[in-house]
Design an enzyme around this catalytic site. Structure first.
Site, PDB file in Angstrom:
ATOM      1  N   LYS A  15       0.856  -1.198   0.000  1.00 51.87           N
ATOM      2  CA  LYS A  15       0.000   0.000   0.000  1.00 51.87           C
ATOM      3  C   LYS A  15       0.891   1.247   0.000  1.00 51.87           C
ATOM      4  CE  LYS A  15      -3.378  -2.955   2.113  1.00 51.87           C
ATOM      5  NZ  LYS A  15      -4.548  -3.152   2.947  1.00 51.87           N
TER       6      LYS A  15
ATOM      7  N   GLU B  40      -9.560  -0.548  -1.327  1.00 53.89           N
ATOM      8  CA  GLU B  40      -9.214   0.833  -0.940  1.00 53.89           C
ATOM      9  C   GLU B  40      -9.353   1.787  -2.128  1.00 53.89           C
ATOM     10  OE1 GLU B  40      -5.475  -0.286   0.751  1.00 53.89           O
ATOM     11  OE2 GLU B  40      -6.561  -1.307   2.354  1.00 53.89           O
TER      12      GLU B  40
ATOM     13  N   GLU C 234     -11.090 -10.431  -1.458  1.00 57.78           N
ATOM     14  CA  GLU C 234     -10.656  -9.639  -0.314  1.00 57.78           C
ATOM     15  C   GLU C 234     -11.856  -8.978   0.360  1.00 57.78           C
ATOM     16  OE1 GLU C 234      -6.174  -8.671  -0.721  1.00 57.78           O
ATOM     17  OE2 GLU C 234      -7.380  -6.915  -1.166  1.00 57.78           O
TER      18      GLU C 234
ATOM     19  N   GLY D   4      -7.125  -5.244   7.046  1.00 64.38           N
ATOM     20  CA  GLY D   4      -6.551  -4.328   8.030  1.00 64.38           C
ATOM     21  C   GLY D   4      -7.230  -4.352   9.382  1.00 64.38           C
TER      22      GLY D   4
ATOM     23  N   SER E  51      -6.080  -9.658   6.466  1.00 61.60           N
ATOM     24  CA  SER E  51      -5.527 -10.073   7.769  1.00 61.60           C
ATOM     25  C   SER E  51      -4.892 -11.461   7.720  1.00 61.60           C
ATOM     26  CB  SER E  51      -6.602  -9.986   8.862  1.00 61.60           C
ATOM     27  OG  SER E  51      -7.044  -8.650   9.021  1.00 61.60           O
TER      28      SER E  51
END
Ligand code: 13P
Length: 249
Positions: free
Chosen positions: A11, A97, A167, A173, A213
């Site tokens: 990221k 994201e 995902e 996260g 995660s």
């Protein structure tokens, strides 16, 4: 045979010096790519120095995003053609994201996937899922329609160069991974959708990753699942020792 993949997604973390030091620390300890593929998605600024540092090792470097135009007046965007010319052959597209913070739509992601493929890049297309949809029993429709939309119009030949990552955003996260059965169910749904679009033969060859995660503790139980061909790891890919533990799980 689908070769398994352990891929990191850094990221917007690390500067060039940190990225080079990381590659130098791990590159001699990676398995051959025929056994397990290892990849790192890094900020664009770090990619070329990382390629130089990784030379001769099996580590693949990936962009985290690109635009769908090859060149032009698109301030701040990254050209898929320029990525390929710089030696980057993989790109993550449609990460949760990007969809959430940068309002990327399926239509835009589909254009990016096509542009990446046209330029020789292999995209990792991310498919989100939310806990709300899961609880409401809507995840099947959601996942299927994302895959149909993001991969719309790809030929049989093109789909073979695509990797998909399931995902769920509730797992990204948060430290709260999908359990292996939930993760495998998402990957299975994606494979069935590919089978409906392209047939069993293609579906059995497309690699589908799980992300959200993933840690050194849960990687084994996730990778043991038949439909999970690898993992896309955020936070736990940032430390070289932990990344090597994931690779050598
Ligand atoms: P975390 O591993 O930090 O949950 O991030 C996952 C991810 O977004 C990979 O693309």
């Amino acid at each position: 045979m689908r070769v398994p993949i352990v891929a990191g997604n850094w990221k917007m973390n690390k500067n060039v010096a940190e990225a080079i030091a990381f590659v130098n620390q791990i590159k001699a300890s990676l398995p051959p790519a025929s056994q397990l593929e290892t990849a790192l998605a890094a900020p664009t600024l770090c990619l070329v120095p990382m390629i130089e540092a990784a030379e001769g090792s099996p580590l693949k470097l990936m962009a985290e995003n690109c635009y769908y135009k090859d060149a032009g007046a698109y301030t701040g965007e990254t050209s898929p053609r320029a990525l390929y010319q710089a030696g980057i052959h993989h790109v993550i597209l449609g990460h949760s994201e990007r969809r959430t913070y940068f309002h990327e739509t399926d239509e835009l992601i589909n254009k990016k996937v096509k542009a990446a493929l046209k330029n020789g890049l292999c995209p990792i297309v991310c498919c989100d899922d939310t806990m709300g949809r899961r609880v409401a029993g809507k995840k099947v429709h959601w996942v299927v329609s994302r895959i149909l939309a993001d991969l719309h119009g790809l030929s049989d030949d093109e789909i073979c160069h695509v990797t998909i990552a399931y995902e769920p955003s509730w797992a990204i996260g948060t430290g709260d991974s999908a359990d292996p059965a939930q993760a495998a169910e998402g990957c299975y749904l994606i494979r069935q959708t590919i089978a409906d679009m392209y047939g069993d033969n293609v579906a059995n060859n497309v690699r589908i990753l799980y992300g959200g995660s993933v840690t050194t503790v849960n990687i084994n139980s996730l990778m043991a699942k038949q439909d999970i061909d690898g993992v896309l790891v955020g936070k736990d890919s940032l430390n070289p020792t932990t990344f090597l533990q994931l690779v050598n799980h």
